[in-house]
Scaffold this active site. Sequence first.
Site, mmCIF file in Angstrom:
data_model
loop_
_atom_site.group_PDB
_atom_site.id
_atom_site.type_symbol
_atom_site.label_atom_id
_atom_site.label_comp_id
_atom_site.label_asym_id
_atom_site.label_seq_id
_atom_site.Cartn_x
_atom_site.Cartn_y
_atom_site.Cartn_z
ATOM 1 N N ASP A 1 54.181 68.499 120.435
ATOM 2 C CA ASP A 1 53.653 69.302 121.527
ATOM 3 C C ASP A 1 53.696 70.759 121.088
ATOM 4 O O ASP A 1 54.052 71.065 119.951
ATOM 5 C CB ASP A 1 54.440 69.071 122.822
ATOM 6 C CG ASP A 1 55.936 69.327 122.654
ATOM 7 O OD1 ASP A 1 56.342 69.889 121.616
ATOM 8 O OD2 ASP A 1 56.702 68.957 123.559
ATOM 9 N N SER B 1 53.666 59.386 118.221
ATOM 10 C CA SER B 1 53.889 59.313 119.665
ATOM 11 C C SER B 1 54.961 58.309 120.043
ATOM 12 O O SER B 1 55.289 58.179 121.214
ATOM 13 C CB SER B 1 52.578 58.966 120.389
ATOM 14 O OG SER B 1 51.605 59.949 120.167
ATOM 15 N N SER C 1 57.482 55.449 124.534
ATOM 16 C CA SER C 1 56.705 56.403 123.743
ATOM 17 C C SER C 1 57.021 57.828 124.186
ATOM 18 O O SER C 1 57.799 58.046 125.125
ATOM 19 C CB SER C 1 55.210 56.113 123.900
ATOM 20 O OG SER C 1 54.818 56.252 125.262
ATOM 21 N N TYR C 2 56.405 58.776 123.512
ATOM 22 C CA TYR C 2 56.706 60.191 123.770
ATOM 23 C C TYR C 2 56.473 60.516 125.251
ATOM 24 O O TYR C 2 55.384 60.274 125.780
ATOM 25 C CB TYR C 2 55.821 61.073 122.897
ATOM 26 C CG TYR C 2 56.216 62.526 122.925
ATOM 27 C CD1 TYR C 2 57.462 62.924 122.469
ATOM 28 C CD2 TYR C 2 55.344 63.496 123.398
ATOM 29 C CE1 TYR C 2 57.834 64.258 122.480
ATOM 30 C CE2 TYR C 2 55.705 64.826 123.416
ATOM 31 C CZ TYR C 2 56.954 65.206 122.959
ATOM 32 O OH TYR C 2 57.320 66.533 122.988
ATOM 33 N N PRO C 3 57.499 61.061 125.935
ATOM 34 C CA PRO C 3 57.410 61.189 127.394
ATOM 35 C C PRO C 3 56.741 62.454 127.896
ATOM 36 O O PRO C 3 56.677 62.668 129.104
ATOM 37 C CB PRO C 3 58.889 61.161 127.821
ATOM 38 C CG PRO C 3 59.608 61.796 126.687
ATOM 39 C CD PRO C 3 58.853 61.413 125.448
#
Length: 932
Positions: A118, A152, A334-336
């Site tokens: 991110d 991810s 997975s990526y939150p």
Amino acid sequence: MKSALMVAEKPSLAQNLANILSNGKCNTNKGSNSACAIHEWNGTFKNEPVRFKMTSVCGHVMTLDFTGKYNNWDKVDPIELFSCPTEKKEAMPRLRIPAFLAQEARGCDFLILWLDCDKEGENICFEVMSCVQPYMKGDVLSPQVTYRARFSAITDKDIKAAMLNLVRPNENESRSVDARQELDLRIGCAFTRFQTKYFQGRYGDLDASLISYGPCQTPTLGFCVQRHDEIQTFKPETYWVLRVTASTSEGRELPLEWKRVRSFEKDIANMFLAGIKEIKEATVINVQAKEKVKPRPTALNTVELMRVASAGLGMGPHHAMQIAERLYTQGYISYPRTETTSYPENYDLMGTLRQQQNSSKWGTEVRAIIANGISKPKKGHDAGDHPPITPMKPATESELEGDMWRIYDYVTRHFIATLSRDCKYLSTVITFQVGSETFTYTGNTLVDAGYTEIMHWQAFGKDEFVPVLAVEDVLRAHDHRLVECQTSPPDYLTESEVITLMEKHGIGTDASIPVHINNICQRNYVNVGSGRRLVPTSLGVVLVHGYQKIDPELVLPTMRSAVEEQLNLIAVGRADFHAVLAHTAEIFRRKFQYFVRSIEAMDQLFEVSFSSLKSSGKALSRCGKCRRYMRYVAAKPARLHCSHCDDTYALPQHGSVRIYRELKCPLDDFELLSWSAGSRGRSFPLCPYCYNHPPFRDMKKGFGCNSCTHPTCPYGVNSTGVSGCVECDGVLVLDPSAPKWKLACNRCDVIINIFEEASRVSVCESACGSCGAQLVSVEYRAERTRLPAALTDMTACLYCEPSFSALVSPARTRTRSHTHAHASHTHTHAHKHAPASTASPASARSWRSTARCRRAAAARAGAAGARAASTATSSPRTRWRSSPPTSCEPPAAPASPASTNVSCVLPYSLNRIDGIIISWVSFGQISKTRIL
């Protein structure tokens, strides 16, 4: 063989990544900073053999702050913060992350970055690059040296695919984070410093240590106060509803709903009632049955997860995201952090679903979906960041206890629900005519439970009774009546509703939204009520009303939303970093100037809601200037206020304060106070004036008597210090909290319990000839003595005397931060404070000699500071000055390892010791003063 350094965002993530990439064959060693490990293995990169080293940081490596002098609230005008220089500082100095990265990067050929994917992760990428740049073999800005992994989920498939498809770090996204950090720092600090000093200097019951302003947190508070105002200004209105009951031939009663809904005029409502009261028949004029659909959810993103966690699971969004990140780093989900609610076209939905078919919780439903075929997921929003949040491997409730299981349970059920059928039900509406008025009856029956079988909290419930009727059928009508009702105000906003408003107006990001909500709770602007509703406090309400009175844009969401748009343009390369920064800072600078000029408008609101300092608190101690009693204000932030001098003195927070034996400071005549953190914490005496206006240059604001280098004061560090601290540059000082005797560091939270049940403990002027620590004298009552040979008093060294060492408990810490270091503290204390026979003499000599040099320098600095301080005529300490400070030279004496004499200036010519000569004798990490 070439080498490649890999860096992840957290130690646990680095371990998982190393196990996957090395196929479980990596060697692990502890890092030099004790917080991060290094995992090594041999492999292939760019078609050549490479030695891989995987390590991590602990979040941001650097943090943005103002340069030194601009951090002084008392000496810097807040308007300067809009243009003053800033600098990057270590985010966690105790971990020494930059030095650790530099050490591990030395001689490496490649840098592969595994930070979170991110904008914040991109920013950390460039922080890591700046740390390792001088130590890598090549240029870290070269695409042949530095690579970025994008992933991810922490699964073998995703991680190995990321390794095969490395990209470049995104500098534009990193710059957008830099811009947001700098704007938030400049704007927030300027407003916060001004309004905190202004209002805390005038009111005593604000109950807030900091009256902060934030470009995101303040509009968030504005949503809550706006709803509060709607509730307070709401005026209930009375209305009337016409009710009629119809009965079937089987005796089932049907409550009918009036088509006009309600009437706000009682006379008119009575007229309608009079028109049908005598009519005893309800005739069916229409029957309509329609199948309706309750749609399955779209794929799960961060905002929806936070909403459900708050509204359904009773978790705060900040806590929920912490749990989600732990599940992610452990490979369960997975990526939150994602804004996307649409699965990619190539996403393996069936493979992810099959992982859950053996679950005892939802395995039956999953197998049924697989057998019947999955439903095509609803088309959601593709934000172009990460895929939606999904489960990545099966788990049981025994593996994940408490909140971790609850979050995993919801994520998994939501994913399964997106592949299930819609919920279908039949809605039947029967319309009746009673006289001239029309009424309806509605009944719903379930057709297909669909996704509600897995998301059972949204289940349809029991089927409602629907009679079989046809047009022209007649039922008996009875119980005609008017029901008086009142309109009700809206309820306070829930966290879930605030999150929705923040997303709608572009306030914050999916990563920062929970932080802003958490901030307004911690600042005492709102309280979390039942149902996780955010109820504004008096302080929160007055602040927002004050902003609205002076400059509504300071609290409206439109201002921050426009800034966020500019930051997003930086992230995609369509706006210049410096132009956005300069333009936005100038707008808020002008707003700040107007705010300062108009502050009286907000002050008028504070006067109505809060009490002045003069009328707050209770009398506690005498002022050293006017000799009148000062009032102790216990509400946050704790402080003393002298109404006669109109002076306010800050006090230590998070503890209790009381008079200390009615003693006075020898410098300024203020009565000493004693601050305590409780029976298991440390305590120390302090002078209110010295605490806020340090008398010596080697003292800092916020230091008590346990750090004061006054030459003769019996409560200063020169009289109560025993030895250097084992964890920091501080001094272990005798804590005056008898009878629970202990040594406490005057800098960190190290505490050592000593001489339990002793009646008296004191520090002697003489030092130990072996280690340089001050000797300690202890006295016991005869019936409670623990000394050898039933002695009742004894003087010796705590560290070198075996009988004393047996009465010293292991050191402990009560730190509220850096909890990762707690385990290492315990080990270090046990070693450093072991009896002399078991301690390492070499290590003991090293820290003592280092401390000796450090203290000698501090003594010189303290003397110079005292010389400068003695010229300040406004200080109440000048009452003690009977003549100009005298420069003194100690008698010539041979230097020895245990005693280093240093030329010094007498800090003050005190009335009882005027003209004497002193020398500083270094020991451990402190200086001892002797009158010659």
